[in-house]
Scaffold this motif. Structure first.
Motif, PDB file in Angstrom:
ATOM      1  N   PRO A  43      51.720  35.642  41.160  1.00 39.55           N
ATOM      2  CA  PRO A  43      52.669  34.621  41.635  1.00 39.55           C
ATOM      3  C   PRO A  43      53.064  34.785  43.095  1.00 39.55           C
ATOM      4  CG  PRO A  43      53.702  36.104  40.047  1.00 39.55           C
ATOM      5  CD  PRO A  43      52.239  36.411  40.040  1.00 39.55           C
ATOM      6  N   ASP A  44      53.151  36.000  43.595  1.00 37.86           N
ATOM      7  CA  ASP A  44      53.498  36.187  45.007  1.00 37.86           C
ATOM      8  C   ASP A  44      52.377  35.684  45.910  1.00 37.86           C
ATOM      9  OD1 ASP A  44      55.963  37.254  44.358  1.00 37.86           O
ATOM     10  OD2 ASP A  44      55.278  39.335  44.499  1.00 37.86           O
ATOM     11  N   ARG A  45      51.143  35.941  45.516  1.00 35.58           N
ATOM     12  CA  ARG A  45      49.988  35.467  46.292  1.00 35.58           C
ATOM     13  C   ARG A  45      49.923  33.938  46.256  1.00 35.58           C
ATOM     14  NH1 ARG A  45      46.937  35.473  50.352  1.00 35.58           N
ATOM     15  NH2 ARG A  45      44.734  35.187  50.033  1.00 35.58           N
ATOM     16  N   LEU A  46      50.145  33.354  45.073  1.00 34.20           N
ATOM     17  CA  LEU A  46      50.132  31.897  44.955  1.00 34.20           C
ATOM     18  C   LEU A  46      51.236  31.277  45.807  1.00 34.20           C
ATOM     19  CD1 LEU A  46      48.938  29.357  43.704  1.00 34.20           C
ATOM     20  CD2 LEU A  46      50.437  29.712  41.726  1.00 34.20           C
ATOM     21  N   LYS A  47      52.397  31.881  45.802  1.00 38.79           N
ATOM     22  CA  LYS A  47      53.509  31.386  46.623  1.00 38.79           C
ATOM     23  C   LYS A  47      53.137  31.421  48.107  1.00 38.79           C
ATOM     24  CE  LYS A  47      58.395  32.215  47.562  1.00 38.79           C
ATOM     25  NZ  LYS A  47      59.570  33.024  47.236  1.00 38.79           N
ATOM     26  N   LEU A  48      52.474  32.504  48.547  1.00 41.99           N
ATOM     27  CA  LEU A  48      52.056  32.625  49.945  1.00 41.99           C
ATOM     28  C   LEU A  48      51.004  31.569  50.289  1.00 41.99           C
ATOM     29  CD1 LEU A  48      52.229  34.155  52.640  1.00 41.99           C
ATOM     30  CD2 LEU A  48      50.423  35.670  51.755  1.00 41.99           C
ATOM     31  N   ILE A  49      50.057  31.358  49.392  1.00 39.66           N
ATOM     32  CA  ILE A  49      49.027  30.345  49.626  1.00 39.66           C
ATOM     33  C   ILE A  49      49.671  28.966  49.758  1.00 39.66           C
ATOM     34  CG2 ILE A  49      47.090  29.122  48.542  1.00 39.66           C
ATOM     35  CD1 ILE A  49      46.264  31.903  47.395  1.00 39.66           C
ATOM     36  N   LYS A  50      50.600  28.650  48.875  1.00 38.73           N
ATOM     37  CA  LYS A  50      51.289  27.363  48.953  1.00 38.73           C
ATOM     38  C   LYS A  50      52.071  27.248  50.265  1.00 38.73           C
ATOM     39  CE  LYS A  50      52.029  26.254  44.071  1.00 38.73           C
ATOM     40  NZ  LYS A  50      53.081  25.968  43.068  1.00 38.73           N
ATOM     41  N   HIS A  51      52.752  28.325  50.644  1.00 38.60           N
ATOM     42  CA  HIS A  51      53.524  28.327  51.895  1.00 38.60           C
ATOM     43  C   HIS A  51      52.612  28.018  53.079  1.00 38.60           C
ATOM     44  CE1 HIS A  51      56.449  29.608  54.930  1.00 38.60           C
ATOM     45  NE2 HIS A  51      55.446  30.278  55.473  1.00 38.60           N
TER      46      HIS A  51
END
Length: 124
Positions: A43-51
């Motif tokens: 989830p942290d990686r996905l959040k960064l990708i979305k950001h």
């Protein structure tokens, strides 16, 4: 004064919603989901990708956000993304735009941006 694409897409809030909807569609799209579903466990990686995606889109659409991520070639190098995957991503983006009730002009402008990025994404 003409409104920028950034304004017409609802600025940061609208583009963030659009990116969230696009990623949700990618997760269930059989053509591209194998590339996205693994991020459900990160989830942290996905959040960064979305950001990064939101800021890339905002900056490219005329917004004040500064994109600090990698360029398209560096990001996609070695992924060997096919033409079919690229088109599936574009279809998901258009579906999300329909869901969020964007007009034909906004869709046309977004498609133009997507086509301009194609060479930096496919088969690298």
């Amino acid at each position: 004064m003409a409104r920028t694409l950034y304004n017409r897409l609802g600025e940061l809030k609208g583009i963030t919603k659009l990116v969230d909807d696009v990623v949700d569609l990618h997760m269930s799209n059989p053509t591209v989901s194998p590339r996205f579903v693994p991020y459900m466990d990160q989830p942290d990686r996905l959040k960064l990708i979305k950001h990064h995606t939101v800021h890339f889109f905002c900056a490219g659409a005329g917004g004040p956000q500064e994109y600090k991520g990698r360029d398209m070639v560096t990001t996609h190098k070695g992924m060997n993304i096919s033409e079919q995957e690229y088109l599936a991503v574009m279809d998901d983006i258009l579906e999300a735009m329909d869901k969020n009730k964007y007009g034909d002009e906004e869709k046309k402008d977004v498609l133009a941006i997507l086509y301009s990025l194609k060479g930096g994404v496919i088969r690298l």
